[in-house]
Write an enzyme that holds these catalytic residues in place. Sequence first.
Site, PDB file in Angstrom:
ATOM      1  N   SER A 217       3.026  -0.349   8.907  1.00  0.00           N
ATOM      2  CA  SER A 217       2.641  -0.007   7.533  1.00  0.00           C
ATOM      3  C   SER A 217       1.177  -0.369   7.360  1.00  0.00           C
ATOM      4  O   SER A 217       0.780  -1.514   7.537  1.00  0.00           O
ATOM      5  CB  SER A 217       3.541  -0.728   6.522  1.00  0.00           C
ATOM      6  OG  SER A 217       3.555  -2.109   6.735  1.00  0.00           O
ATOM      7  N   GLY A 219      -0.836  -0.089   4.654  1.00  0.00           N
ATOM      8  CA  GLY A 219      -1.271  -0.181   3.257  1.00  0.00           C
ATOM      9  C   GLY A 219      -1.406   1.204   2.643  1.00  0.00           C
ATOM     10  O   GLY A 219      -0.510   2.048   2.776  1.00  0.00           O
ATOM     11  N   ALA A 220      -2.554   1.455   1.995  1.00  0.00           N
ATOM     12  CA  ALA A 220      -2.773   2.712   1.284  1.00  0.00           C
ATOM     13  C   ALA A 220      -2.778   3.904   2.237  1.00  0.00           C
ATOM     14  O   ALA A 220      -2.613   5.056   1.819  1.00  0.00           O
ATOM     15  CB  ALA A 220      -4.080   2.650   0.514  1.00  0.00           C
ATOM     16  N   GLY A 222      -0.576   4.552   4.475  1.00  0.00           N
ATOM     17  CA  GLY A 222       0.769   5.007   4.812  1.00  0.00           C
ATOM     18  C   GLY A 222       1.330   4.372   6.068  1.00  0.00           C
ATOM     19  O   GLY A 222       1.053   3.204   6.359  1.00  0.00           O
ATOM     20  N   GLY A 248       6.119  -3.037   1.422  1.00  0.00           N
ATOM     21  CA  GLY A 248       6.594  -3.094   2.810  1.00  0.00           C
ATOM     22  C   GLY A 248       8.112  -3.189   2.871  1.00  0.00           C
ATOM     23  O   GLY A 248       8.757  -2.577   3.733  1.00  0.00           O
ATOM     24  N   ASP A 249       8.706  -3.961   1.945  1.00  0.00           N
ATOM     25  CA  ASP A 249      10.162  -4.104   1.916  1.00  0.00           C
ATOM     26  C   ASP A 249      10.816  -2.772   1.537  1.00  0.00           C
ATOM     27  O   ASP A 249      11.861  -2.405   2.071  1.00  0.00           O
ATOM     28  CB  ASP A 249      10.577  -5.193   0.913  1.00  0.00           C
ATOM     29  CG  ASP A 249       9.968  -6.555   1.278  1.00  0.00           C
ATOM     30  OD1 ASP A 249       9.684  -6.774   2.474  1.00  0.00           O
ATOM     31  OD2 ASP A 249       9.759  -7.365   0.365  1.00  0.00           O
TER      32      ASP A 249
END
Lengths: 309, 309
Positions: A217, A219-220, A222, A248-249
């Site tokens: 992951s 962040g922004a 994707g 993230g979860d």
Amino acid sequence: MILTVTLNTALDITYRVPSLRPHASHRVSEVTERPGGKGVNVARVLAALGHQVTVTGFAGGTTGQILRERLMQVPHLTDALVPVSGTTRRTIAVVDDLSGGTTQLNEPGPTITPAEWSAFQEVYEDLLAGASAVALCGSLPPGIPVGAYAGLIRTARAAGVPALLDTSGAALRRGVAGRPDILKPNTEELAELTGSHEPLRATQDARRRGAGAVVASLGAEGLLALSPEGRWRATPPAALRGNPTGAGDSAVAGLLSGLVDNLPWPDRLTRATALAAATVLAPAAGEFDRQAYEELSGRVTVSAQVPAA
Amino acid sequence: MILTVTLNTALDITYRVPSLRPHASHRVSEVTERPGGKGVNVARVLAALGHQVTVTGFAGGTTGQILRERLMQVPHLTDALVPVSGTTRRTIAVVDDLSGGTTQLNEPGPTITPAEWSAFQEVYEDLLAGASAVALCGSLPPGIPVGAYAGLIRTARAAGVPALLDTSGAALRRGVAGRPDILKPNTEELAELTGSHEPLRATQDARRRGAGAVVASLGAEGLLALSPEGRWRATPPAALRGNPTGAGDSAVAGLLSGLVDNLPWPDRLTRATALAAATVLAPAAGEFDRQAYEELSGRVTVSAQVPAA
């Protein structure tokens, strides 16, 4: 049933203050409390999607009691937490009204005794018998051997249940040796594991260390996924403003949801990316905005990546 | 028996962190919890001095339950808290290991219903029958009328029990109109009440507003007392390094202890000053160092002040 494991559950408390200033006194304007720990968050998103989900791990003391009372109220969610003599930790997120920034204070978890760890392993093995997938999430409390996740992944494999691992530090380094079916690191965890800050190279390296698939992951930006079936990049429609806590979860929940629904990888990544984005957009940290999720699901871009030479 | 009233009790939590930085994440290295609220702190010091003390006020929810369990373990202390449907607030003191500075986060208290406030007033009147003195301490939770302390002081007077008031803001301004036997403001409260930053003038003004005696706590400069029997300045032997949290509460305990022991004013002030100083010197916030207290008791200077022209 999807099983999520949270060995270091928490009671997550959020305080709103006008602006946090070190060494000053603050009147908290708003207090919210909810069950936490990464696996608990994943379970709540899965339950909201309509999946039957079982939560296991440890809970103890008055905070553990509050946590369990709250979990009882969540539809589709079964509490199979193992009681411990220690007290479940609190985490405090202090949100500045002015800047929107969040200051995090995390209590240490309770020390787990060898007898409690053995009791958990028995419960875990029993629960796997009814599970279609298992997520192993978050940090290890004191008393749990650092190689714990590798052992739990092997037990899942023996039971024929695919396992996803989402943790950090030594627990991640040792856990990946257990060969999880899916590894879900974020940018920092990936760099910490592999020493590389270049996402594609680091993801390849992480997969070489034993994971069946790696979904990073970013962040922004994707998700970046490497699996035996191919490699993909999934990106949300636009830069999102909001609170990334729990995104993230939610991505983990999307990956598991897509896995048990037998979706092809690109569709799993779409679900994970849309859920993560809808979590950033939700007003309450860690919740997802259902309408935004449905709307975003049609606007995630998934592109196949050409393997490096 | 000495009675202390704490309408806004708290569970005081202390976190140690290396250094608090806004918008960063912190691992808390040490967590301590203890019953709090000014009247509870005063009661604990009185009990440690060997006085029989009764604590009343409100407690509710899981935090209230923890608070009561802890109070039960204190020798010489009787719990007469009135149960409420709301949840007792938490306060969090985040102590920086590096700088020694403390950042305070105070939750709002639970809203008290009119029925709960009535129940308290009955309990309070019953308890006064067995009390030799009463201390009314701290802030008012939501739902309690701002003139509450004036009424409680009048009830004490009707019962022939001397009352000490230690509060701030509107509760202080309105409370002093009830004519407490002793008013114990600190420098800021005194300035807030009278508009004057000159301690002697402000103390005289505060007394004119209705207090029988005013004992102003001036931090490192000790106490300034104006009473019908005279005016005194009590100063600790030297500038003290340590944590001033709870020093004012210890001073209140010293004043009450001296009052019920029928000590002359200078000896009451010595006791109050030595207890406050021994609280600053103690390693744990709000506790007092008994050895330091005994040693300091012989070294406090009390000087009579000549009335202003």
